[in-house]
Design an enzyme around this catalytic site. Structure first.
Site, PDB file in Angstrom:
ATOM      1  CD  GLN A  10      -9.120  10.873  -2.476  1.00 51.11           C
ATOM      2  OE1 GLN A  10      -8.360  10.792  -1.532  1.00 51.11           O
ATOM      3  NE2 GLN A  10     -10.393  11.183  -2.336  1.00 51.11           N
ATOM      4  CB  SER A  91      -2.452  13.483  -3.574  1.00 54.04           C
ATOM      5  OG  SER A  91      -3.010  13.246  -2.298  1.00 54.04           O
ATOM      6  CG  LEU A  92      -4.048   7.389  -4.093  1.00 55.82           C
ATOM      7  CD1 LEU A  92      -3.998   6.626  -2.800  1.00 55.82           C
ATOM      8  CD2 LEU A  92      -5.330   7.128  -4.837  1.00 55.82           C
ATOM      9  NE  ARG A 116      -2.378   9.250   1.723  1.00 54.60           N
ATOM     10  CZ  ARG A 116      -2.883  10.013   0.766  1.00 54.60           C
ATOM     11  NH1 ARG A 116      -3.944   9.569   0.061  1.00 54.60           N
ATOM     12  NH2 ARG A 116      -2.370  11.183   0.482  1.00 54.60           N
ATOM     13  CG  HIS A 200      -2.414  17.381   0.268  1.00 56.05           C
ATOM     14  ND1 HIS A 200      -1.470  16.406   0.477  1.00 56.05           N
ATOM     15  CD2 HIS A 200      -3.217  16.927  -0.729  1.00 56.05           C
ATOM     16  CE1 HIS A 200      -1.685  15.408  -0.366  1.00 56.05           C
ATOM     17  NE2 HIS A 200      -2.750  15.696  -1.103  1.00 56.05           N
ATOM     18  CD  GLN A 249       1.010  12.486  -0.247  1.00 58.49           C
ATOM     19  OE1 GLN A 249       0.089  12.140   0.477  1.00 58.49           O
ATOM     20  NE2 GLN A 249       1.373  11.793  -1.307  1.00 58.49           N
TER      21      GLN A 249
END
Length: 319
Positions: A10, A91-92, A116, A200, A249
């Protein structure tokens, strides 16, 4: 010498992204059509026409970025690009890497990252969490500021993106206090980020529990290409270990600096960012400044073909 692929998360989304690539290669629209069937709305129209507020909503950003990364990957492979020897994602982007490494089915991953995004937003009501980027301070300085500004709330460094570039996250009031402290202590910039969840951070633990349950229902295979996970800067080959890394994560820092350096330690000399924009490419250049390391952003035909040509040349020269 070796080739690494990295996938953005993102923050790299924008209205109109991949429009040029879609005009040049039909597989882009095909990829988004597959995603749209899963989602029940026209994902391509959303990223082309907006509104931007809707695209930036976490549960829509995540499928959009996943589809974008997979679309670029498919164009790369169709045009004869070499397979990477290692992958990672920010991340993603770790989910995108797993799809491209054939560890997750694309359509199942689309629904998974939509879920998610939803549970991340539900874990912290809008307005109660925040994230901010801090430039120009050292890691230990940021940790001390977070400790001082928390005042009983959650506040943590969550993205170690590049030397002197760190993202913090937690309760909105604590982030606001930290921004003032960062400026007092000489930060070059300390700015709130336009995101709707404190990703996170420990505030994501409720979402992580729900993601763990959902992942048990998702088929995960051993990846064809190893992936370095940013939670511990290690590769994980078994489905159980991959699931654990994806869950951890969600509430753990993204160790991007260490991840890129781990790739270079594996003799990687070319790093290709696969997806819209150049966010990771900019970070990667700050992390690894040696001239012998090539860094590319691949997002249209010209940049994809330039990266393919250079990658083959370097791989052939190493033989």
């Amino acid at each position: 010498m070796a080739l690494a692929f990295v996938f953005p998360g993102q923050g790299s989304q924008s209205i109109g992204m991949l429009s040029q690539l879609a005009e040049q290669d039909p597989s882009v629209l095909q990829t988004f059509e597959e995603a749209s069937e899963v989602l029940g709305y026209d994902l391509w129209r959303l990223i082309q026409d907006g509104p931007v507020e809707e695209l930036n909503a976490t549960e829509r950003t995540q499928p959009a970025m996943l589809a974008a990364g997979v679309a670029v990957w498919r164009v790369w492979r169709e045009r004869g690009g070499p397979a990477p020897t290692v992958m990672s994602g920010h991340s993603l982007g770790e989910f995108t890497a797993l799809v491209c490494a054939d560890a997750l089915d694309f359509t199942e991953a689309v629904d998974l990252v939509r879920f998610r995004g939803q549970i991340m937003q539900e874990a912290v009501p809008a307005g109660e969490g925040a994230m901010a980027a801090v430039l120009g301070l050292e890691n230990d300085q940021i940790r001390e500021i977070c400790s001082e500004a928390a005042m009983g709330q959650v506040l943590e460094p969550v993205n170690f993106n590049a030397p002197g570039q760190i993202v913090i996250a937690g309760n909105a009031a604590a982030v606001e206090r930290a921004l003032s402290l960062c400026k007092e202590k000489g930060a070059k910039r300390a700015i709130p980020l336009p995101v709707s969840v404190p990703a996170h951070s420990a505030l994501m633990r409720p979402a992580a529990s729900r993601l763990e349950e959902r992942l048990e229902q998702v088929q995960v295979r051993a990846p064809l290409v190893p992936e370095i996970y940013t939670v511990d800067v290690k590769t994980h080959g078994s489905p159980a270990a991959i699931r654990r890394a994806l869950v951890q994560q969600l509430y753990s820092p993204v160790l991007w600096v260490d991840t890129v350096r781990a790739m270079v330690d594996r003799q990687v000399n070319t790093i290709v960012e696969c997806g819209p924009g150049k966010v990771l490419t900019g970070l990667n250049r700050r992390i690894e400044r040696r001239k012998e390391i090539d860094v590319f952003a691949a997002f249209d035909i010209e940049t994809i073909e330039a990266a393919i040509t250079s990658s083959w040349e370097r791989l052939d020269a190493a033989r």
